[in-house]
Scaffold this motif. Sequence first.
Motif, PDB file in Angstrom:
ATOM      1  N   SER A   1       0.820  -1.218   0.000  1.00  0.00           N
ATOM      2  CA  SER A   1       0.000   0.000   0.000  1.00  0.00           C
ATOM      3  C   SER A   1       0.851   1.264   0.000  1.00  0.00           C
ATOM      4  O   SER A   1       2.003   1.269   0.429  1.00  0.00           O
ATOM      5  N   LEU A   2       0.243   2.318  -0.486  1.00  0.00           N
ATOM      6  CA  LEU A   2       0.935   3.604  -0.579  1.00  0.00           C
ATOM      7  C   LEU A   2       1.403   4.081   0.791  1.00  0.00           C
ATOM      8  O   LEU A   2       2.543   4.514   0.967  1.00  0.00           O
TER       9      LEU A   2
ATOM     10  N   ASN B   1     -11.330   4.897  -7.392  1.00  0.00           N
ATOM     11  CA  ASN B   1     -11.564   4.068  -8.568  1.00  0.00           C
ATOM     12  C   ASN B   1     -10.473   3.028  -8.795  1.00  0.00           C
ATOM     13  O   ASN B   1     -10.303   2.521  -9.890  1.00  0.00           O
ATOM     14  N   GLN B   2      -9.732   2.734  -7.743  1.00  0.00           N
ATOM     15  CA  GLN B   2      -8.800   1.606  -7.721  1.00  0.00           C
ATOM     16  C   GLN B   2      -7.719   1.673  -8.773  1.00  0.00           C
ATOM     17  O   GLN B   2      -7.454   0.674  -9.431  1.00  0.00           O
ATOM     18  N   LEU B   3      -7.098   2.819  -8.938  1.00  0.00           N
ATOM     19  CA  LEU B   3      -5.979   2.867  -9.864  1.00  0.00           C
ATOM     20  C   LEU B   3      -4.738   2.305  -9.181  1.00  0.00           C
ATOM     21  O   LEU B   3      -4.520   1.126  -9.212  1.00  0.00           O
ATOM     22  N   GLY B   4      -3.943   3.094  -8.531  1.00  0.00           N
ATOM     23  CA  GLY B   4      -2.728   2.565  -7.899  1.00  0.00           C
ATOM     24  C   GLY B   4      -2.992   1.398  -6.950  1.00  0.00           C
ATOM     25  O   GLY B   4      -3.997   0.709  -7.069  1.00  0.00           O
ATOM     26  N   ALA B   5      -2.079   1.180  -6.033  1.00  0.00           N
ATOM     27  CA  ALA B   5      -2.226   0.090  -5.068  1.00  0.00           C
ATOM     28  C   ALA B   5      -3.408   0.368  -4.154  1.00  0.00           C
ATOM     29  O   ALA B   5      -3.534   1.460  -3.623  1.00  0.00           O
ATOM     30  N   PRO B   6      -4.279  -0.628  -3.971  1.00  0.00           N
ATOM     31  CA  PRO B   6      -5.461  -0.415  -3.147  1.00  0.00           C
ATOM     32  C   PRO B   6      -5.136  -0.530  -1.658  1.00  0.00           C
ATOM     33  O   PRO B   6      -4.134  -1.131  -1.284  1.00  0.00           O
ATOM     34  N   CYS B   7      -5.995   0.034  -0.848  1.00  0.00           N
ATOM     35  CA  CYS B   7      -5.878  -0.114   0.607  1.00  0.00           C
ATOM     36  C   CYS B   7      -6.820  -1.231   1.047  1.00  0.00           C
ATOM     37  O   CYS B   7      -8.043  -1.081   0.968  1.00  0.00           O
ATOM     38  N   PRO B   8      -6.279  -2.362   1.495  1.00  0.00           N
ATOM     39  CA  PRO B   8      -7.122  -3.491   1.888  1.00  0.00           C
ATOM     40  C   PRO B   8      -8.115  -3.106   2.973  1.00  0.00           C
ATOM     41  O   PRO B   8      -9.233  -3.629   3.010  1.00  0.00           O
TER      42      PRO B   8
END
Lengths: 195, 195
Positions: B69-70, B98-105
């Motif tokens: 994650s970011l 909109n789920q571009l980069g790494a998502p946050c679980p």
Amino acid sequence: MPYSPAHKAQSRERILTAAIDLFCRYGFDQISVTQVMKQANMTHGAFYAHFKSKSALYGEAIKQGAVNSLWSKEQHKITRIEHFMTLIDAYLSMGHVNQLGAPCPLACLVTDVAHRNPAVRNSYQATFQAMLKGMSKQLSTLGFANPNALAQHIITSLVGTVSIARTLDKELQQSLLDNSRKELYQRLIPNQSRD
Amino acid sequence: MPYSPAHKAQSRERILTAAIDLFCRYGFDQISVTQVMKQANMTHGAFYAHFKSKSALYGEAIKQGAVNSLWSKEQHKITRIEHFMTLIDAYLSMGHVNQLGAPCPLACLVTDVAHRNPAVRNSYQATFQAMLKGMSKQLSTLGFANPNALAQHIITSLVGTVSIARTLDKELQQSLLDNSRKELYQRLIPNQSRD
DNA sequence: GTCTATATGATGATAGAC
DNA sequence: GTCTATCATCATATAGAC
């Protein structure tokens, strides 16, 4: 004439009540049509006389859940900020986190609804907007500036807190609830330092 | 010797990366083992050489998602409050929703994890606690009082905002993000009125 | 370790009797 | 309208060849 229109309406409502309860408690995909119908005291074949599909039920159940929610039933009684805070307290209670009284569809199904078809998403969005509008009106009457923005903040905090709390152990749950409650009190009645 | 231990580790990571991506985007129950393995460029039979079950994968995927994650990658670079706010902005961006980069679980799976077995819940809770601890430390270094309580408030607001936003149409999404950003700016740097 | 093939089970949905 | 019986599909997981 065993099957009156009233009887059908009653059956439909039993299905909706069972559905929102089970979906909130276990998640939409983990509940089968058979389980819903069993809790509604019918067999699964009868389901399709009331709804076109399981997915169609989802949207209707969200609406029904919104109608039955504590906020929906109590918000019109608010006349003072203390009443408002009482509803906040109820939302941020261990009982609500552990799904005792009527559940809030907004908090139970957030993540799940995001992946559903437009009909289901529209039901959720309408529920969200109804809660937003209602709370905004209350806050306006209570004299707050920017009531819509404030209501958005309160709802996102409430939903975030409760939905996260449901993933944690009891100790962390309580910590999360206490803390969010303090933050909202501070935001809404900064003069009083009610702990 | 075509199948070295390194190769196996690499395959395992491909599976985990595919899994967290798909689970975040479509939800755990709506993704099959076959789909995960296809995205990882293998067939579904190979899955069970790496994980005992789909459920076991879930817990591991959450951990992997947290690592990627970011926040996890950027938090250590924070030296000033402006850096911190930049990460808040990234979290509350349309791109993230909109789920571009790494998502946050944490935000993708909240509601879903609440209904899973203890192993999965523990992974989620550990991820939450890691983020809480990290953010609390940052806030402490930046000079904030009650850093742990403040971090809890920030995380619940962030997760609530993003997860709700994902259920709404674009217009409401933007409104929600803007508003939560303003609220957090107000809470963290009340002197500046940065809109 | 990865493949193909298969066992096994559960689900959403339909058909037809009452 | 509700029931029982059934279809068709798809899922998780395993077996055995390479």
